[in-house]
Scaffold this motif. Sequence first.
Motif, short mmCIF file in Angstrom:
data_model
loop_
_atom_site.label_atom_id
_atom_site.label_comp_id
_atom_site.label_asym_id
_atom_site.label_seq_id
_atom_site.Cartn_x
_atom_site.Cartn_y
_atom_site.Cartn_z
N HIS A 47 -0.55 -11.33 23.52
CA HIS A 47 -1.50 -12.40 23.23
C HIS A 47 -2.95 -11.91 23.22
O HIS A 47 -3.72 -12.26 22.34
CB HIS A 47 -1.33 -13.53 24.25
CG HIS A 47 -2.38 -14.58 24.18
ND1 HIS A 47 -2.43 -15.50 23.15
CD2 HIS A 47 -3.43 -14.85 24.98
CE1 HIS A 47 -3.47 -16.30 23.34
NE2 HIS A 47 -4.10 -15.92 24.44
N LEU A 88 -1.97 -9.09 19.13
CA LEU A 88 -2.04 -10.10 18.08
C LEU A 88 -3.46 -10.32 17.53
O LEU A 88 -3.62 -10.42 16.31
CB LEU A 88 -1.42 -11.41 18.56
CG LEU A 88 0.08 -11.30 18.91
CD1 LEU A 88 0.61 -12.63 19.37
CD2 LEU A 88 0.88 -10.77 17.74
N VAL A 120 3.51 -17.15 21.29
CA VAL A 120 3.10 -15.76 21.10
C VAL A 120 4.10 -15.03 20.21
O VAL A 120 3.73 -14.30 19.29
CB VAL A 120 2.94 -15.05 22.47
CG1 VAL A 120 2.83 -13.53 22.30
CG2 VAL A 120 1.74 -15.59 23.21
N SER A 123 6.08 -16.39 18.01
CA SER A 123 5.94 -16.94 16.65
C SER A 123 4.78 -16.28 15.91
O SER A 123 4.89 -15.95 14.74
CB SER A 123 5.72 -18.46 16.70
OG SER A 123 6.84 -19.10 17.22
N ARG A 124 3.67 -16.09 16.61
CA ARG A 124 2.52 -15.39 16.01
C ARG A 124 2.90 -13.95 15.67
O ARG A 124 2.54 -13.45 14.61
CB ARG A 124 1.33 -15.39 16.96
CG ARG A 124 0.61 -16.70 17.05
CD ARG A 124 -0.53 -16.68 18.04
NE ARG A 124 -1.52 -15.67 17.73
CZ ARG A 124 -2.30 -15.08 18.63
NH1 ARG A 124 -2.20 -15.41 19.90
NH2 ARG A 124 -3.18 -14.20 18.27
N ARG A 152 4.97 -13.92 12.48
CA ARG A 152 4.15 -14.15 11.28
C ARG A 152 3.31 -12.93 10.91
O ARG A 152 3.20 -12.57 9.74
CB ARG A 152 3.26 -15.37 11.48
CG ARG A 152 4.01 -16.67 11.43
CD ARG A 152 3.08 -17.89 11.33
NE ARG A 152 2.03 -17.90 12.33
CZ ARG A 152 2.10 -18.51 13.50
NH1 ARG A 152 3.21 -19.16 13.83
NH2 ARG A 152 1.09 -18.50 14.35
N LEU A 153 2.73 -12.28 11.91
CA LEU A 153 1.92 -11.08 11.62
C LEU A 153 2.77 -9.94 11.12
O LEU A 153 2.32 -9.16 10.26
CB LEU A 153 1.15 -10.64 12.87
CG LEU A 153 -0.07 -11.46 13.21
CD1 LEU A 153 -0.70 -10.97 14.49
CD2 LEU A 153 -1.09 -11.41 12.09
#
Length: 83
Positions: A30, A34, A72, A74-75, A78-79
Amino acid sequence: GIMDGDVPIYNRGCIVSQCDLLLTNPDTLHACLLPNGLKTREFKQFLSRVQYVVLDEAHVYRGTFGSHVKLVLSRLYRLCIVA
């Protein structure tokens, strides 16, 4: 490589550029990985190579902390797709 809060900021790019396996925790994901994921070449290349995410002790991720870990991850997902 290992990346947690004890690793100096100036070493983190080197770690992700040279490792095939990264041991870290949700808080470091986090706070470090990210936010920098698409800003630097090293982090972007690392994220583009992610194939697996393994969660140890996942049974303790419940309640507010569990919700935080889910967001976190999920992010991260996506990244990895964008990178």
